[in-house]
Design a protein around this motif. Sequence first.
Motif, PDB file in Angstrom:
ATOM      1  N   TRP A 200     -38.032   8.767  53.825  1.00  0.00           N
ATOM      2  CA  TRP A 200     -37.599   9.404  55.348  1.00  0.00           C
ATOM      3  C   TRP A 200     -38.457  10.700  55.658  1.00  0.00           C
ATOM      4  O   TRP A 200     -39.098  10.785  56.606  1.00  0.00           O
ATOM      5  CB  TRP A 200     -36.030   9.907  55.239  1.00  0.00           C
ATOM      6  N   LEU A 201     -38.579  11.548  54.472  1.00  0.00           N
ATOM      7  CA  LEU A 201     -39.561  12.728  55.034  1.00  0.00           C
ATOM      8  C   LEU A 201     -40.984  12.335  55.142  1.00  0.00           C
ATOM      9  O   LEU A 201     -41.823  12.872  55.972  1.00  0.00           O
ATOM     10  CB  LEU A 201     -39.469  13.670  53.562  1.00  0.00           C
ATOM     11  N   LEU A 202     -41.805  11.200  54.392  1.00  0.00           N
ATOM     12  CA  LEU A 202     -42.791  10.798  54.601  1.00  0.00           C
ATOM     13  C   LEU A 202     -43.090  10.219  55.966  1.00  0.00           C
ATOM     14  O   LEU A 202     -44.165  10.413  56.550  1.00  0.00           O
ATOM     15  CB  LEU A 202     -43.141   9.871  53.562  1.00  0.00           C
ATOM     16  N   ASN A 203     -42.105   9.769  56.462  1.00  0.00           N
ATOM     17  CA  ASN A 203     -42.217   9.005  57.865  1.00  0.00           C
ATOM     18  C   ASN A 203     -41.560   9.700  59.038  1.00  0.00           C
ATOM     19  O   ASN A 203     -41.062   9.319  59.874  1.00  0.00           O
ATOM     20  CB  ASN A 203     -41.415   7.699  57.807  1.00  0.00           C
ATOM     21  N   GLY A 204     -41.749  10.907  58.989  1.00  0.00           N
ATOM     22  CA  GLY A 204     -41.435  11.817  60.034  1.00  0.00           C
ATOM     23  C   GLY A 204     -39.936  12.286  60.224  1.00  0.00           C
ATOM     24  O   GLY A 204     -39.425  12.915  61.386  1.00  0.00           O
TER      25      GLY A 204
END
Length: 363
Positions: A200-204
């Motif tokens: 989730w963090l990696l994808n915005g």
Amino acid sequence: MVEGSMTQGAGQGPEVERTATVRDFRVPAYVHETGPYAHSTHPGDVVPPVADTYPEGYTPTQRDLPVINRGDTVQVPVEPEPAPAPQSATGPGPLYVVGDVHGYLDELVAALQEQGLIDAAGQWCAGTARLWFLGDFTDRGPDGIGVIDLVMRLSAEAAAAGGYCKALLGNHELLLLGAKRFGDTPVNSGAGTATFQAAWLLNGGQKTDMDRLQDHHLQWMSRLDAVEEVDGHLLLHSDTTAYLDYGRSIEEVNDTVRETITRNDADEVWDLFRKFTKRFSFRDEGGADAVRSLLDTYGGTRVVHGHSPIPYLLGEVGSEDGEDDRGPVIEGPHVYADGLAIAMDGGVTMAGKLLVRQLPLHA
């Protein structure tokens, strides 16, 4: 890397001067919201968290002042009200689809107003019109929860007017559900260990969205359909044939997806997320045949999808990480795969365009 996926983060487009949207969109009492939406900004103003490294095996993905002339007359420029969506004399109202929104509330409001679906106050004004969102409401942009609240409210208002506003499940809804439910619980990614939180963090993923996420948002997302057929248009989020893994009919696919989410098994939800993150099945050699496999199974004469930004499909840009600050020029949906597929993600996250269009497309 997840099959067919790529690292996705908010791009930064050219600096554009905009007039702020200050509408006070309120959510009805049934969703227990009382305050106005947070003001959102233009694509490029918000950069999601970006990790330097990540586990191998996934990147799951004022108006002008009055002009005073001689005499006592004060002339105030007034913007015209948007023309309401055209209404059918008999039968269902016109059909519209919306591409990926990704938290860009102001852009969504402007696009819906341009099509005459909502008025200057943000209320449904399209009567019996039918509106479908193709998924991906959150992440990357500044106000994903505001977008969901707006869609939920318009659903009630449209139904009261004899129309409807409905939404499909996107891979980012699965990602947000997983990050909330499972957090840092390890899942089997097929290429090592991963977690929904990291993906989730990696994808915005936006902290403000997670902080405002409530049970009724989770319930709404978990009940969304994955695929629908309307007026010969097969509507789905992702440009992939992975839907075939979940059933041989639209009803079976939607039931299987909902049951998978309801069972609350982290590995099962991850696998669902991973498959819905695949892309480009319709783009290259054999793409038309891939589209036909879906149409032959589920019905319809054309697939309409979001997920893969049109600049990706055209090979104009390679990522949404802001390395190219020129920004893509998107005029409208992209028709491809021998005319059998319509792409609706205009790349709003990379300073492209948030697309809302009536179907069938006009030449």
